[in-house]
Design an enzyme around this catalytic site. Structure first.
Site, PDB file in Angstrom:
ATOM      1  NE  ARG A  35      -3.202  -0.237   2.988  1.00 33.10           N
ATOM      2  CZ  ARG A  35      -2.716   0.157   4.181  1.00 33.10           C
ATOM      3  NH1 ARG A  35      -2.340   1.413   4.343  1.00 33.10           N
ATOM      4  NH2 ARG A  35      -2.608  -0.690   5.178  1.00 33.10           N
ATOM      5  CE1 TYR A  70     -18.609   8.890 -15.765  1.00 31.57           C
ATOM      6  CE2 TYR A  70     -17.291   9.146 -13.794  1.00 31.57           C
ATOM      7  CZ  TYR A  70     -18.158   8.402 -14.562  1.00 31.57           C
ATOM      8  OH  TYR A  70     -18.571   7.172 -14.125  1.00 31.57           O
ATOM      9  CG  ASP A 101     -10.840  14.228 -16.389  1.00 31.15           C
ATOM     10  OD1 ASP A 101     -10.263  13.645 -17.328  1.00 31.15           O
ATOM     11  OD2 ASP A 101     -11.629  13.663 -15.612  1.00 31.15           O
ATOM     12  CE  LYS A 122     -13.782   5.521 -18.984  1.00 30.78           C
ATOM     13  NZ  LYS A 122     -13.629   6.145 -17.733  1.00 30.78           N
TER      14      LYS A 122
END
Ligand code: PLP
Length: 408
Positions: free
Chosen positions: A77, A138, A203, A228
């Protein structure tokens, strides 16, 4: 020594190289000297050490400034060498000092919001962190801000109204350009100027660094849904923020504390995806530009939106029922998401932007007749044949049929 199996990959500085070269080599510069060609995948969740004093010192250092750990990662992590290769490569492509990867684009945005300083006090929970944002975003990004799920308060502004919307406690300005799903574009340089000292988050999911590098236009944070174009094959969920070292330290500490890490297999697939990013984006953009041209000339289509910047996304409004078009495609896949090698179509008001209040959605230009096409790498004539059929009967004939129907 294989840094990918024994330590965090800290990149190898090389002379400036063209984007196409970086796409293939960044994050891999150390491999040949290790006798490797494909990057190793390090699946360790923990890293043994006989020196716990040194481990304590390294965890203290990480907790102070979130700097990337030198040496083994301690625990997955805190960092992973395979993921670090992808982060290094993406930072090179976006022209930023570094990048921090997350389990999804939404995990990346969440970390940015949590990393904003709380106004008035260093203690958490002292008041909302104020964000100025431009619609459309979005749908889930819009929802995260509107609902204030992470303790932020949002003011929605037009690009021209950003300077007026700023408050002394504003911690972030957020834009998408081209925006999902309308493909509206903002002048990033002008927006960055209007932000003054407030960090601008752009973005860049739709444009990718192949078409636009927002950091060079003044954005401090460049966010991607790496799900994407960066992954490019519809088989990885991921997010990433490209930024400076100072902000990255904050993001790494949030990622450590909240756990939205990227899996190493996803890191490997993303690094592989980056190597073909320039050719994929250019080829898909050529298809998209041609489809936008054919759609714009078609009487069944009311309006076409295609960015001045170019790209592989096309949005269009139909005169008739958009749900019919979705039900009739056969080669094009009717599915949400974008940026894959195959062409996808979806109805934003039903899917990607469903979670946004209907009035807010329509006010942002996301009309009920809007369809969003993510154009892939198929032959453009095959794509057009499918769309042409799905759009239904030619409009003149439709008119004649409707007339006959009415007379009957
Ligand atoms: N930003 C944009 C522009 C998006 O289109 C999406 C998802 O569609 C996201 C962020 C969220 O990314 P993810 O689905 O990887 O969480």
């Amino acid at each position: 020594m294989d840094t990918a199996s024994t330590g965090a990959y800290d990149g190898v500085r090389t002379a400036p190289r063209a984007l196409a070269t970086e796409a293939v080599h960044a994050g891999r510069d150390d491999l040949a000297r290790q006798g490797l060609h494909a990057p190793p995948i390090d699946l360790s969740t923990t890293y043994p050490s006989y020196d716990s004093r040194a481990e304590a010192a390294r965890i203290d250092a990480f907790a102070t400034d979130g700097a990337g750990l030198a040496g083994p990662p301690v625990y997955a992590r805190l960092g992973n060498p395979t993921v670090a290769r992808f982060e290094t490569a993406l930072a090179r492509l976006e022209g930023t000092e570094t990048a921090v990867a997350f389990a999804s684009g939404m995990a990346a945005l969440s970390a940015v919001l949590l990393a904003l300083p709380t106004p008035g006090s260093a203690r958490a929970g002292q008041g909302p962190r104020h964000v100025v944002a431009v619609r459309p975003l979005y749908g889930c990004s819009d929802h995260l801000l509107t609902a204030g799920l992470l303790g932020t308060e949002v003011t929605w502004a037009d690009p021209d109204g950003i300077a007026d919307a700023l408050r002394p406690d504003t911690g972030l300005v957020m834009v998408e350009s081209p925006a999902n799903p309308t493909l509206a574009e903002v002048d990033l340089r002008a927006v960055a100027d209007a932000c003054g000292p407030v960090p601008l988050l752009a973005d860049n999911t739709f444009a990718t660094p192949v078409l636009q590098r927002p950091a060079g236009q003044g954005a401090r944070l460049v966010l991607h849904s790496a799900t994407k174009y960066l992954g490019g094959h519809g088989d990885v969920l991921a997010g990433v923020v490209a930024c400076d070292e100072e902000f990255a330290g904050r993001l790494r500490r949030i990622r450590f504390a909240t756990g939205g890490v990227l899996h190493p297999l996803a890191g490997y697939l993303l690094l592989r995806g980056l190597s073909t990013l320039p050719v994929r984006v250019r080829a898909a953009s050529a298809n998209a530009a041609e489809l936008a041209r054919r759609l714009a000339a078609d009487p069944r289509v009311a309006r076409v939106r295609y960015p001045r910047l170019g790209g592989a996304m096309v949005a269009f409004e139909v005169h008739d029922d958009p749900h019919e078009v979705i039900s009739l495609v056969r080669l094009v896949t009717p599915a949400v998401s974008l940026g894959s090698v195959d062409t996808l179509i979806q109805h934003p008001a039903s899917l990607s932007h469903r979670i946004v209040d209907a009035d807010d959605r329509r006010g942002a230009g996301v009309t009920d007749r809007l369809l969003r096409l993510s154009v892939g790498l198929e032959d453009v004539d095959d794509l057009w044949a499918d769309l042409d059929r799905a759009l239904g009967a030619p409009r003149e004939r439709q008119g004649a049929e409707a007339l006959r129907e009415a007379v009957r």
